[in-house]
Write an enzyme that holds these catalytic residues in place. Structure first.
Site, PDB file in Angstrom:
ATOM      1  N   TYR A  63       7.523   4.240  10.205  1.00  0.00           N
ATOM      2  CA  TYR A  63       7.988   2.836  10.185  1.00  0.00           C
ATOM      3  C   TYR A  63       8.464   2.339   8.824  1.00  0.00           C
ATOM      4  O   TYR A  63       8.886   1.206   8.708  1.00  0.00           O
ATOM      5  CB  TYR A  63       6.893   1.905  10.746  1.00  0.00           C
ATOM      6  CG  TYR A  63       5.522   2.031  10.082  1.00  0.00           C
ATOM      7  CD1 TYR A  63       5.240   1.313   8.929  1.00  0.00           C
ATOM      8  CD2 TYR A  63       4.533   2.860  10.612  1.00  0.00           C
ATOM      9  CE1 TYR A  63       3.990   1.417   8.326  1.00  0.00           C
ATOM     10  CE2 TYR A  63       3.288   2.968  10.015  1.00  0.00           C
ATOM     11  CZ  TYR A  63       3.015   2.251   8.877  1.00  0.00           C
ATOM     12  OH  TYR A  63       1.785   2.342   8.274  1.00  0.00           O
ATOM     13  N   HIS A  91      -2.094   3.054   6.639  1.00  0.00           N
ATOM     14  CA  HIS A  91      -2.983   1.922   6.953  1.00  0.00           C
ATOM     15  C   HIS A  91      -4.450   2.362   6.845  1.00  0.00           C
ATOM     16  O   HIS A  91      -5.261   1.723   6.182  1.00  0.00           O
ATOM     17  CB  HIS A  91      -2.669   1.419   8.359  1.00  0.00           C
ATOM     18  CG  HIS A  91      -3.710   0.524   8.949  1.00  0.00           C
ATOM     19  ND1 HIS A  91      -3.964  -0.732   8.451  1.00  0.00           N
ATOM     20  CD2 HIS A  91      -4.570   0.722   9.983  1.00  0.00           C
ATOM     21  CE1 HIS A  91      -4.947  -1.279   9.172  1.00  0.00           C
ATOM     22  NE2 HIS A  91      -5.330  -0.416  10.092  1.00  0.00           N
ATOM     23  N   ARG A 114       0.868  -1.190   0.000  1.00  0.00           N
ATOM     24  CA  ARG A 114       0.000   0.000   0.000  1.00  0.00           C
ATOM     25  C   ARG A 114       0.895   1.227   0.000  1.00  0.00           C
ATOM     26  O   ARG A 114       1.793   1.346   0.816  1.00  0.00           O
ATOM     27  CB  ARG A 114      -0.971  -0.008   1.191  1.00  0.00           C
ATOM     28  CG  ARG A 114      -0.352   0.021   2.560  1.00  0.00           C
ATOM     29  CD  ARG A 114      -1.360   0.258   3.683  1.00  0.00           C
ATOM     30  NE  ARG A 114      -0.898  -0.262   4.955  1.00  0.00           N
ATOM     31  CZ  ARG A 114      -0.059   0.347   5.780  1.00  0.00           C
ATOM     32  NH1 ARG A 114       0.439   1.528   5.467  1.00  0.00           N
ATOM     33  NH2 ARG A 114       0.307  -0.212   6.912  1.00  0.00           N
TER      34      ARG A 114
END
Lengths: 359, 326
Positions: free
Chosen positions: A273, A263, A259
């Site tokens: 991250y 999220h 992606r």
């Protein structure tokens, strides 16, 4: 230590048909699709990309509620949905809205679902799909029942469900597949491995070298497919669907994808991250770029028609927004009446209470 | 009319429904060839075939999820959880999925599922077999919770549960499975869900109860009538969600005193909700506070102290005397 079997299954390579430049590297595996069908895959991917861009900006404007971005996963989503028929049943997660739209869910209802309106989950009778699942894994155990229902009714149909890489750590992931295997059900279990469960990388979910190999534990076939290659996804899922419809049982398919966005739009920031380098590496595998090159090489796709398609999609979204905006508001009374087939006395009493407050 | 134990009545209800509607499916652990660990499904696979009555892998979440999926496909599942304590494995399906489906989809889909599970103390089961977990279940919007206390009700309520187009959790008390026989009509009849039953008429105090405590309460009522001439009315709720508030209030209006007796621990079960409803709607009927007779707030006891832990007629009589002498 004496090993009975190795913990790792060697030799599973992601299956692909196109390379990153859009060249066919696996000619014999090419699915037999007409030019129109090939173009249709591109149209759906363009639609999904534009929907995603619009959805993100609508969310920022406060015109959309809960939204889980999908850019990067177009080949996975389009390839899976296109490989099954309208009569086949989908059990989606909260990220799998594009598959539901492709499968027939009106766009304005997808918008209402995101906003938190009950009508968003009122799937039309002729659309073979369940509402998006928020509880990660629940769709896998429910899938066993749906597929068993199809089998008991002796329908030549298949059920398909999705989960992310993080979801493969859930107990229900295993139980659902194990039931489908034990009863030999027409079920396709898709793992959309986008390599992150919110901030947790795929490697922290399991020591298994692939997620596909988890099928070994339940005795069903599995494969890993390049999820940035729409033809590869389409081919693998079509074969699994065909096998399932011929009573050859379930399959697990790990679709390796990415992606590009966060999220969800509820405050996730991927820069905490993921590295820029990693994101760049995946962006070079963009499923739309790769497939566009392939279609252009075949002379069946032009910039002009893509621009036209983008404009049409934006207009379609605008129309859907208007319809969603105009849809009647929910009432507490309506909620109470939708709890049971027959509204019991204690709920009638509560209806009267809220009616006094005009709700 | 045949005499049946409660377990025979339960089997009979499932037989009636399996024969009536081909969409009824019965499944769980050991329910097929073996006929269930309590023989509740004995003979049903032979009679209706493996397509209708079948064993599943040992996984409660899988069983409950299977029921939901089959419900979406137009089937009417009866899903057995072998013992109540194992429902925690399936709580998502039982409490967070099935009861919400009609609501989530505004009626496009629903869950005509009957979950069955044995529970209840007094038979020295190992851990997590006997717990009274109805409190968890009754706090779930969209889920009906039924607890029969005798063979007649068990059959009629189970047929109602199976025919209900919304999920019903049907709790079967293990101690009542074979403790007595009762006349049970052959063929089909229903007992309505959500309707209590006055099992003993009285004028001085009302006991509101359910499950095995119906029998404990009846014993206590007889004893205190002998002892003090007090006439106790005993209401068997039969369904704890929804609660038949009307029957409860009518009785309290007559007797002006009430206690609630449950096997569950004090801070669980249905007692607090019943008392709240009486307080909300019937406080002016009351001559004394409504008390609870329950088990203590510990984890379900070890087998050797079970009899002391569970409420008995003596403890119920103490409760009655407290409200009488308030």
């Amino acid at each position: 230590m004496r090993r009975i079997i190795s913990g790792q299954i060697e030799g599973i390579e992601p299956f692909s048909i196109l390379d990153v430049s859009g060249n066919v590297v696996n000619e014999e595996a090419m699915p037999k699709l007409s030019d129109e069908q090939l173009r249709d895959l591109m149209k759906k991917m363009v639609f999904t990309r534009i929907w995603d861009q619009r959805a993100i900006s609508l969310n920022r404007q406060g015109r959309l509620g809960f939204y889980a971005p999908v850019a990067g996963q177009e080949a996975s989503m389009v390839g899976c949905e296109s490989a099954i028929d309208k009569e086949d049943f989908i059990l989606p997660t909260y990220r799998d809205i594009p598959q539901m739209i492709m499968h027939g869910l009106p766009l304005y209802q997808a918008i209402l679902w995101s906003r938190g309106h009950q009508h968003g989950g009122e799937i039309p009778e002729n659309v073979q799909a369940f509402v998006p699942q928020i509880i990660i894994g629940a769709q896998y155990v429910q899938m066993a029942g749906v597929a068993m229902g199809i089998k008991k009714r002796k329908k030549k149909k298949v059920a398909m469900t999705f989960i992310g890489d993080g979801g493969t750590s859930q107990g229900d992931f295993y139980e659902g597949m194990n039931f489908a295997g034990a009863f030999n059900l027409p079920a396709i279990f898709i793992i959309q491995n986008n390599h992150y469960a919110i901030s947790v990388p795929r490697e922290k979910q399991t020591a298994a070298a692939t997620l596909a190999q988890k099928a070994v534990a339940v005795g069903i076939p599995a494969t890993q497919v390049d999820g940035m290659d729409v033809l590869a996804v389409y081919k693998i899922v079509s074969e699994a669907a065909n096998d399932a419809k011929n009573d050859e049982g379930p399959a697990l398919i790990e679709v390796s994808t990415y992606r590009f966005g966060p999220h969800t739009m509820s405050g996730d920031d991927p820069t905490r991250y993921r590295s820029k380098e990693e994101e760049k590496e995946w962006e070079e595998k963009d499923p739309l770029i790769r497939y566009r090159r392939f279609l252009k090489n075949k002379g069946i796709w032009t910039e002009e028609e893509e621009d036209k398609l983008i404009e049409e999609t934006k207009e379609e979204i605008n129309q859907a927004l208007k319809k969603a905006d105009a849809y009647e508001k929910m009432t507490i009374s309506g909620l109470l009446d939708s709890m049971f087939e027959v509204t019991p006395p204690y709920l009638e009493e509560q209806k009267a209470l809220f009616a006094r407050e005009g709700k | 009319m045949p005499q049946m134990t409660m377990i025979q009545a339960i089997t009979d209800a499932m037989r009636v429904e399996l024969a009536r509607d081909t969409n009824v499916l019965l499944f769980g652990e050991d329910v097929g060839k073996y006929g269930g660990v309590f023989r509740a499904t004995a003979g049903l696979q032979d009679e209706f075939g493996e397509d209708r009555v079948f064993d599943t892998p040992l996984a409660e979440s899988g069983i409950a999820g299977l029921a939901i999926g089959l419900g979406l496909m137009g089937y009417r599942p009866i899903a057995e959880i072998q013992f109540i304590g194992f429902i925690f494995e399936a709580m998502d399906s039982i409490c967070a999925q099935a009861p919400r489906i009609r609501y989530r989809t505004n009626g496009r889909f629903h869950s005509p599922i009957t979950f069955r599970a044995p529970f209840g103390g007094g038979v020295k089961t190992p851990e997590l077999h006997a717990d009274s977990l109805e409190g968890y279940l009754m706090q779930t919007p969209g889920l009906k919770v039924v607890i029969p206390s005798n063979p007649y009700d068990a059959k009629g309520l189970l047929i109602s549960a199976i025919r209900d187009n919304d999920p019903v959790f049907f709790m079967e008390h293990m101690k009542l499975y074979r403790s007595f026989r009762q006349e049970v009509p052959e063929g089909e009849y229903t007992v309505p869900i959500g309707k209590a039953n006055i099992v003993r008429e009285g004028t001085d105090v009302t006991i509101i109860t359910y499950g095995a405590m119906v029998h404990t309460s009846l014993k206590a009522a007889e004893e205190i009538e002998k002892k003090r001439g007090v006439k106790v009315e005993v209401i068997d709720l039969r369904t704890i969600n929804p609660i038949d508030t009307e029957t409860v209030l009518k009785s309290v209006e007559k007797t002006n005193r009430a206690i609630v007796v449950q096997e569950a621990q004090r801070t669980s079960g249905a007692a607090a909700e019943i008392i709240a409803q009486i307080t909300e709607k019937g406080i002016l009927y009351l001559e004394a506070p409504v008390l609870r007779v329950t088990s203590p707030d510990t984890v379900y006891p070890f087998g050797m102290i079970e009899d002391e832990w569970l409420p008995d007629p003596t403890r119920v009589i103490e409760g009655i005397e407290q409200v009488l002498d308030f």
